[in-house]
Design an enzyme around this catalytic site. Sequence first.
Site, PDB file in Angstrom:
ATOM      1  N   HIS A 191       0.822  -1.205   0.000  1.00 55.74           N
ATOM      2  CA  HIS A 191       0.000   0.000   0.000  1.00 55.74           C
ATOM      3  C   HIS A 191       0.857   1.257   0.000  1.00 55.74           C
ATOM      4  O   HIS A 191       0.590   2.224  -0.711  1.00 55.74           O
ATOM      5  CB  HIS A 191      -0.926  -0.016   1.212  1.00 55.74           C
ATOM      6  CG  HIS A 191      -2.072   0.917   1.074  1.00 55.74           C
ATOM      7  ND1 HIS A 191      -2.172   2.082   1.796  1.00 55.74           N
ATOM      8  CD2 HIS A 191      -3.154   0.888   0.271  1.00 55.74           C
ATOM      9  CE1 HIS A 191      -3.277   2.715   1.450  1.00 55.74           C
ATOM     10  NE2 HIS A 191      -3.895   2.019   0.523  1.00 55.74           N
ATOM     11  N   HIS A 212      -4.875   6.088  -5.551  1.00 56.26           N
ATOM     12  CA  HIS A 212      -6.024   6.756  -4.918  1.00 56.26           C
ATOM     13  C   HIS A 212      -6.435   7.953  -5.762  1.00 56.26           C
ATOM     14  O   HIS A 212      -5.699   8.389  -6.634  1.00 56.26           O
ATOM     15  CB  HIS A 212      -5.660   7.208  -3.499  1.00 56.26           C
ATOM     16  CG  HIS A 212      -5.240   6.059  -2.644  1.00 56.26           C
ATOM     17  ND1 HIS A 212      -3.928   5.696  -2.491  1.00 56.26           N
ATOM     18  CD2 HIS A 212      -5.970   5.148  -1.970  1.00 56.26           C
ATOM     19  CE1 HIS A 212      -3.859   4.615  -1.730  1.00 56.26           C
ATOM     20  NE2 HIS A 212      -5.080   4.262  -1.395  1.00 56.26           N
ATOM     21  N   HIS A 221      -7.623  -1.871  -5.194  1.00 54.39           N
ATOM     22  CA  HIS A 221      -7.835  -2.442  -3.870  1.00 54.39           C
ATOM     23  C   HIS A 221      -8.520  -3.804  -3.947  1.00 54.39           C
ATOM     24  O   HIS A 221      -8.304  -4.657  -3.090  1.00 54.39           O
ATOM     25  CB  HIS A 221      -8.598  -1.454  -2.987  1.00 54.39           C
ATOM     26  CG  HIS A 221      -7.777  -0.248  -2.621  1.00 54.39           C
ATOM     27  ND1 HIS A 221      -7.696   0.876  -3.425  1.00 54.39           N
ATOM     28  CD2 HIS A 221      -6.964   0.002  -1.553  1.00 54.39           C
ATOM     29  CE1 HIS A 221      -6.882   1.761  -2.852  1.00 54.39           C
ATOM     30  NE2 HIS A 221      -6.426   1.263  -1.720  1.00 54.39           N
ATOM     31  N   HIS A 344     -14.966   6.220   2.918  1.00 47.99           N
ATOM     32  CA  HIS A 344     -13.644   5.581   2.911  1.00 47.99           C
ATOM     33  C   HIS A 344     -12.607   6.395   3.678  1.00 47.99           C
ATOM     34  O   HIS A 344     -11.946   5.895   4.586  1.00 47.99           O
ATOM     35  CB  HIS A 344     -13.169   5.344   1.467  1.00 47.99           C
ATOM     36  CG  HIS A 344     -11.704   5.059   1.373  1.00 47.99           C
ATOM     37  ND1 HIS A 344     -10.786   5.984   0.922  1.00 47.99           N
ATOM     38  CD2 HIS A 344     -10.983   3.974   1.729  1.00 47.99           C
ATOM     39  CE1 HIS A 344      -9.562   5.461   1.005  1.00 47.99           C
ATOM     40  NE2 HIS A 344      -9.659   4.239   1.478  1.00 47.99           N
ATOM     41  N   HIS A 348     -10.890   5.795   7.600  1.00 46.26           N
ATOM     42  CA  HIS A 348      -9.440   5.713   7.801  1.00 46.26           C
ATOM     43  C   HIS A 348      -9.014   6.605   8.965  1.00 46.26           C
ATOM     44  O   HIS A 348      -8.306   6.189   9.879  1.00 46.26           O
ATOM     45  CB  HIS A 348      -8.698   6.180   6.542  1.00 46.26           C
ATOM     46  CG  HIS A 348      -8.319   5.066   5.610  1.00 46.26           C
ATOM     47  ND1 HIS A 348      -7.278   4.225   5.861  1.00 46.26           N
ATOM     48  CD2 HIS A 348      -8.856   4.659   4.439  1.00 46.26           C
ATOM     49  CE1 HIS A 348      -7.170   3.335   4.865  1.00 46.26           C
ATOM     50  NE2 HIS A 348      -8.129   3.579   3.982  1.00 46.26           N
ATOM     51  N   PHE A 365      -1.797   6.925   4.500  1.00 48.16           N
ATOM     52  CA  PHE A 365      -1.690   5.838   3.531  1.00 48.16           C
ATOM     53  C   PHE A 365      -0.406   5.017   3.666  1.00 48.16           C
ATOM     54  O   PHE A 365      -0.394   3.835   3.375  1.00 48.16           O
ATOM     55  CB  PHE A 365      -1.818   6.371   2.100  1.00 48.16           C
ATOM     56  CG  PHE A 365      -3.233   6.673   1.710  1.00 48.16           C
ATOM     57  CD1 PHE A 365      -4.301   5.942   2.230  1.00 48.16           C
ATOM     58  CD2 PHE A 365      -3.511   7.697   0.806  1.00 48.16           C
ATOM     59  CE1 PHE A 365      -5.614   6.222   1.864  1.00 48.16           C
ATOM     60  CE2 PHE A 365      -4.824   7.980   0.433  1.00 48.16           C
ATOM     61  CZ  PHE A 365      -5.873   7.252   0.964  1.00 48.16           C
ATOM     62  N   HIS A 378     -11.514  -2.234   3.730  1.00 46.57           N
ATOM     63  CA  HIS A 378     -11.502  -2.263   2.268  1.00 46.57           C
ATOM     64  C   HIS A 378     -12.369  -3.362   1.681  1.00 46.57           C
ATOM     65  O   HIS A 378     -12.840  -3.249   0.546  1.00 46.57           O
ATOM     66  CB  HIS A 378     -10.077  -2.277   1.723  1.00 46.57           C
ATOM     67  CG  HIS A 378      -9.615  -0.886   1.461  1.00 46.57           C
ATOM     68  ND1 HIS A 378      -9.944  -0.207   0.301  1.00 46.57           N
ATOM     69  CD2 HIS A 378      -8.942  -0.010   2.247  1.00 46.57           C
ATOM     70  CE1 HIS A 378      -9.466   1.019   0.387  1.00 46.57           C
ATOM     71  NE2 HIS A 378      -8.858   1.169   1.550  1.00 46.57           N
TER      72      HIS A 378
HETATM   73 CU1  C2O Z   1      -5.495   2.536  -0.441  1.00 48.66          CU
HETATM   74 CU2  C2O Z   1      -8.127   2.960   1.989  1.00 48.66          CU
HETATM   75  O1  C2O Z   1      -6.679   3.210   0.948  1.00 48.66           O
END
Ligand code: C2O
Length: 614
Positions: A191, A212, A221, A344, A348, A365, A378
């Site tokens: 990631h 992203h 993802h 999303h 996070h 990230f 995810h």
């Molecule tokens: Cu690649 Cu939720 O981020």
Amino acid sequence: MASLYSPTTTTTTTTTTTNISAAAGISHHHLFPKTSQLSISRGLGRRRPTSKISCKIGKNNDQNNPKTTNEGNANMFDRRNILIGLGGLYGAATTLGGAPSSLAAPVQTPSPNACGPADVPSNAPGLNCCPPRATSIVDFVLPPAPTTLRVRQPAHLVDAQFREKFNRAITLMKALPASDPRSFTQQANVHCAYCNGGYAQVGFPNMDLQVHNSWLFYPFHRWYLYFFERILGSLINDPTFALPFWNWDTQAGMRMPAIYTDPNSPLFDRIRDRGHQPPKLLDLNYDGDDTNDLPEQSTIAANLSVMYRQMVTNSRTARLFLGAPYRAGNFPNPGGGSVENIPHGTVHVWTGDRTQPNFENMGNFYSAARDPLFYAHHANIDRMWSVWKTLGGNRQDFTDPDWLNASFIFYDENAQAVRVRIRDSLDTARLGYNYQTVDLPWVNARPTASSTSRVRSVTSSTPQAANGMESSTSKTVKLPKPLTKSLRSNVERPKKSRSKKEKDREEEVLVIEVDVKRHEEYVKFDVYINDEDDVPSKKMQVKAEYAGSFVNVPHKHKHGEDKHKMETTFRVGLTEIIDELGADDDDGVTVNLVLRAGKKDNVVIKSMKIEFSS
Ligand code: C2O
């Protein structure tokens, strides 16, 4: 069951390889059945300091420092030969000179061997996000449709047996040596490498590959989780193993799932917000602090309305939902889809630890995938992609070849590097899994207009318009302008009073060009349409005037130089909201942007306009 998973059936990948000069391509096997594999023992691209927009931060930019790169002999290849070698329909176009960005081409990932130092925050000095070197890369070949699917279940509903199995698999993965691409450390680094500038795009050494804030988000993802799940399944020799999903879009799932919060479990991560442990309710519209906490029932209702807004109102076209096109040679971050922004991004940041320098782990990230909860988060994002396609209307995947043929590289359960394409990821059943069917309580959680007076944005017709509503005009503000607290402006509508048929065919979209000067900081702003308040209170239900939120999940450390800013675009769908507000005969709308998280000097609104798209 086990027969599905004997070592010989790891035919998701092919095993023959060809030499680089013979490789007409990384081209898809359907198009180039004979030469669909590419053996790479050297890098295909080289990172160089980017000249403009970057997902990088200056610190580790020294590409000439051999100690900080594992790209080996990549430079011994003449770049044009490499591009011709990559050939295919797409590579060739980029070798012809001229303006590559004007030529259609899918984004391609180079060999793992071309991975360079990522930009990580200063509190993680020397972190190397690159995967181990690959001796060969094979192209993914979709296996025949399996008869039994791996079923991903809601994390809050799994039984003790599953929990034991999952714990065992993660324990084994964490026990693998860090040099093993299947190890938890390496999986987490995938990631980091794909977000923080570890890769340049094939053929575009000055362009970051960023997964992203564009149409790459969902498919990247999906593949990432696919391999993660397959590795876990193979470590416990269980072909039925499927990741759980954090079912945050339903009331019972709006907490950190219990299997992740036991400090003795390998699923636990110490670096999470302590105040957000169960039974704390998740706030999908999280502003980075808990000051907007509502009574529990109101939070649940607000969460469901946010889901409705994002999955229904703001998802009526592929571009609104999946994100903006991002082609080879383009600047990264053209614009994420609705759900990528919120929830999303908010989930996070809600999960990460505010007291860490960069919201680690989940809130940044580079570190997010170190938290096992990342994969459950995810999985639910991935599930939203599947659900979206069942919601009707124009909700269909892109058919653009530049999307379908974009490629990524992962290591599979046999530690083999595999090149995958978006086109093979569109149907989870073909990948051998699906999601347990659960209720979608948000489908009917449509926000209603607030009963108080609201602004009618009237620019040319008579102000005292319909409904006995109080009407007023709003000025058109000259942009660009920093978003310090709130920004209110009229935006003209090129079309009004459209028929139902026109509205079904074309979505009215508010397009906002945004600069984030420092994208290592959390940024969130909310968008309201025709709201009477400059700064609408959040201490109430989500109302019809609320159109959506822009979110930047931190992914840089602090760096003041302009080249590190993020230029992006944010879109929200207006058709349904304008109908709900009874404003379809107006010449314009009053758009109100409200900064909910982030520093006053970090966001510049460059332009706002309305366009129509199908
Ligand atoms: Cu690649 Cu939720 O981020």
